[in-house]
Each structure stands twice: as structure tokens, then as C-alpha cells.
Write an enzyme that holds these catalytic residues in place. Structure first.
Site, PDB file in Angstrom:
ATOM      1  N   ASP A 201       0.903  -1.083   0.511  1.00 56.43           N
ATOM      2  CA  ASP A 201       0.005   0.510  -0.600  1.00 56.43           C
ATOM      3  C   ASP A 201       0.719   1.182   0.361  1.00 56.43           C
ATOM      4  OD1 ASP A 201      -2.933   1.063   1.094  1.00 56.43           O
ATOM      5  OD2 ASP A 201      -1.811   2.386   2.275  1.00 56.43           O
TER       6      ASP A 201
ATOM      7  N   TYR B  56       3.000   9.530   0.036  1.00 61.13           N
ATOM      8  CA  TYR B  56       3.977   8.878   1.210  1.00 61.13           C
ATOM      9  C   TYR B  56       5.324   8.901   0.858  1.00 61.13           C
ATOM     10  CZ  TYR B  56       0.015   6.202   2.849  1.00 61.13           C
ATOM     11  OH  TYR B  56      -2.246   6.537   2.911  1.00 61.13           O
TER      12      TYR B  56
ATOM     13  N   LYS C 215      -3.006   5.967  -3.769  1.00 67.78           N
ATOM     14  CA  LYS C 215      -3.621   7.099  -3.839  1.00 67.78           C
ATOM     15  C   LYS C 215      -3.799   8.208  -4.297  1.00 67.78           C
ATOM     16  CE  LYS C 215      -4.240   4.749   1.225  1.00 67.78           C
ATOM     17  NZ  LYS C 215      -2.249   4.258   1.553  1.00 67.78           N
TER      18      LYS C 215
ATOM     19  N   HIS D 138      -7.919   9.299  -2.060  1.00 70.70           N
ATOM     20  CA  HIS D 138      -7.266   9.516  -0.553  1.00 70.70           C
ATOM     21  C   HIS D 138      -7.826  10.335   0.643  1.00 70.70           C
ATOM     22  CE1 HIS D 138      -2.579   9.180   1.630  1.00 70.70           C
ATOM     23  NE2 HIS D 138      -3.654   8.736   2.431  1.00 70.70           N
TER      24      HIS D 138
END
Ligand code: A2P
Length: 319
Positions: free
Chosen positions: A52, A57, A87, A120
Site C-alpha cells: 500500500d 507517502y 492513492k 485518498h
């Protein structure tokens, strides 16, 4: 190596298996690193097949590098053996920016497609770069319909085999389902024994939307985390009596509900431990005790609430 149970997600080209344990890659402050790349490679060796990531990130590049390395080392025949979720960040949550954002994600990942692409947050921010801490004065009206139509286009083109959402409440899902031509395959939300999401889970099960659980251990030490899950006395007692770790109790509990467990560890021993939740179960008594744990959301999402934005308070965000 553990065989990880899978669930079938509907895609335009037929069902696609999603492993019910995936590895999270978010570390805060966000930054890709060699350590992350090495941890992902170790995870592949241990049998993790679901990863994921998110534009936010900064883990897409290290994930792509690790996968390329795993293929060159012969650990994987091809990328198709993996299930990759990424996302769309808020600053790209505009109908005309979704495709470009996914193309950037794919370039970072060195891949032709993601298995699952999620919105997201039900939030749009001023287009441009990702700014953190999240700037409240950059929050804009979230046009769910145009963003979702663009997600559907990504799906039709095969760039995202399935599409879904993250941090969506029942009401927001209901709104999405009222016009979606392609319904969301998944909703990724916080789920752990301290935030069990009973109502949302029931809704998702009824609508055929797979729940994916983030922060199953409370994501201690992050911006969105809490130390109360790993610090729970009740969970500690259950773990001790059962000869399991507290983390395993949490993960098994999430797994038993049928949710997809997304757990982040970059430590090889803990990665192994987190996979060892398949061949045993919680007793009714243990489940009842967990049911009684007072509920408290780890990440309320105050960042997305503002007096001039679409969500004036937390009730409107999570309605
Ligand atoms: P580490 O990467 O050092 O293992 P979550 O999955 O809820 O986001 O929580 C992630 C946090 O929990 C990370 O700090 C991670 O640290 C830690 N963690 C992951 N697995 C375990 C485990 N089995 N036991 C204790 N802590 C864990």
C-alpha cells in the site's frame, strides 16, 4: 512461507485477487529511503504480495525500485504477482488532474498499472505540489462527481484495475453510489480494536465494498497515529493469556472481520510476526472483551476541517 488468504475484487477485466494482508509503506515524516526499499524487498522474500502506497507517502519510488530488484533477483516472475494500491492526493483531486496524477504514480512505480487506485480523502486542495502540514487555506470544494468520473476513465483505460476511496463515511459513499457508473471496489479507513467502525463496516459489506484497514496497530508515532492501541491493557491481557503478541491480537481481530489488514513494519521479525495471524483464532470470550473496548478514533482529520472549507466541523467530515 505463509499463504495469505485473498478476496476477489471486481474489475472490468474480471475478478482480481487481493491478498488480505498487505504491507503499509507510510512513515512520518514522509520520505523514500534505502531502508524502505530494503524492507519492501525483505517483505517480498517473506511472502508479502500486497503493498500500500500513496503519492503523499513518497514511497512509490522505493516500492518500484524494490519490485524491479525482486524481479531481477528472480524472487518474482513479474509485477503481475503483486497487488499494488496507490492513492490520489487532495491537490490532484480535481477532474482534470486525476489522470496526470496516476501517470506520475505509475512512472514512480515503474509500472503500467496499479491494482487499486483510491481517492485518498474526500477533500480537494489547491492544485499544485503536495504541501504539509496540510494548508487549510488551500482547501477547495470537493467535486466528487468529476473526480470519480476521471477515476472511472483510469479504470476503463486499464491504468487502475480497480478504483475506490479512502476515509469515506457512509453518507459520502451513498452519494458516490448514487451516480457512479463503476462502484468503488474498496474503502480504506482506520480500523483497529479502539476504532472498530461497526456502522461503516456494515454499510460496506451490504454494498459489496471491501474494507481495507489502515492503522490496525494505531500507527504509533505518526501524525495520524495513537499510542493507545499498543498501550491497551485489555489487549495486553488477552495477548499474554493467549501467548500471542498484542499486535497479533489486533491484526487477527481485523482479519477475522474480513477486512484487508494493511500493517506497516520495516523490521523483519515483526514482518514475520504480522503474517502469523492466519492459522489460529480468537475465542468468543476474547472477541467479546474486544467489543467492550471504549471507542476512540486515532486520526480525527482536523486538518481537513476549516471555517471556510466544505467541512466546517468533524461531524461534516465524517457524517
Ligand atoms: P516497525 O516498523 O519498527 O515495526 P500501523 O500498521 O498501525 O500503521 O502501525 C505501524 C507501527 O507499529 C510502526 O511503528 C511499526 O514499527 C509498529 N509495528 C508493526 N508491527 C509490529 C509488531 N508486530 N509489534 C510491535 N510493533 C509493531
Amino acid at each position: 512461507m505463509e499463504t495469505i488468504p485473498e478476496v476477489s475484487l471486481n474489475t472490468l477485466s474480471g475478478p482480481k485477487a487481493m491478498p488480505l494482508i498487505g504491507m503499509g509503506t507510510a512513515v512520518y515524516p514522509f520520505a523514500g529511503s534505502e531502508t524502505m526499499q530494503a524492507a519492501i524487498l525483505s517483505a517480498i522474500k517473506l511472502g508479502y504480495r500486497h503493498f500500500d502506497t500513496a503519492a503523499l507517502y513518497q514511497s512509490e519510488r522505493p516500492l518500484g525500485e524494490a519490485v524491479a530488484k525482486a524481479i531481477s533477483m528472480g524472487l518474482l516472475k513479474s509485477r503481475d504477482e503483486l497487488f499494488i494500491t496507490s492513492k490520489l492526493w487532495c491537490s490532484d483531486a480535481h477532474g482534470d488532474r486525476v489522470m496526470g496524477a496516476l501517470q506520475t504514480t505509475l512512472r514512480n512505480l515503474q509500472m503500467d498499472y496499479v491494482d487499486l487506485y483510491l481517492i485518498h480523502w474526500p477533500v480537494s486542495a489547491k492544485p499544485g505540489k503536495i504541501n504539509l502540514p496540510f494548508p487549510k487555506d488551500e482547501i477547495e470544494e470537493f467535486d466528487m462527481r468529476s473526480v470519480w468520473e476521471a477515476m472511472e476513465e483510469c479504470n476503463r483505460l486499464g491504468l487502475a484495475k480497480s478504483i475506490g476511496v479512502s476515509n469515506f463515511s457512509c453518507k459520502k459513499l451513498e452519494h458516490l453510489l448514487s451516480f457512479a457508473k463503476i462502484p468503488p471496489a474498496a474503502n480504506q479507513v482506520e480500523v483497529n480494536p479502539l476504532w472498530q467502525q461497526k456502522k461503516l463496516r456494515e454499510f460496506c459489506v451490504q454494498k459489496g465494498i471491501q474494507v481495507c484497514a489502515y492503522s490496525p496497530l494505531g500507527a504509533k508515532g505518526t501524525l495520524w497515529g495513537t499510542d493507545q492501541v499498543m498501550g491497551s491493557k485489555m489487549l495486553q491481557d488477552i495477548a499474554q493469556a493467549k501467548g500471542k503478541s498484542l499486535a497479533q491480537i489486533c491484526l487477527r481481530w481485523v482479519f477475522e472481520q474480513g477486512d484487508c489488514v494493511l500493517v506497516k513494519s520495516f523490521n523483519e521479525e515483526r514482518m514475520k510476526q504480522n503474517l502469523d495471524i492466519i492459522n489460529w483464532e480468537l475465542s468468543d470470550d476474547e472477541r467479546e472483551k474486544i467489543d467492550q473496548i471504549p471507542q476512540r478514533k486515532g486520526f480525527p482529520g482536523l486538518e481537513f476541517v476549516s471555517s471556510d472549507g466544505p467541512y466546517k466541523n468533524l461531524e461534516e467530515l465524517w457524517d
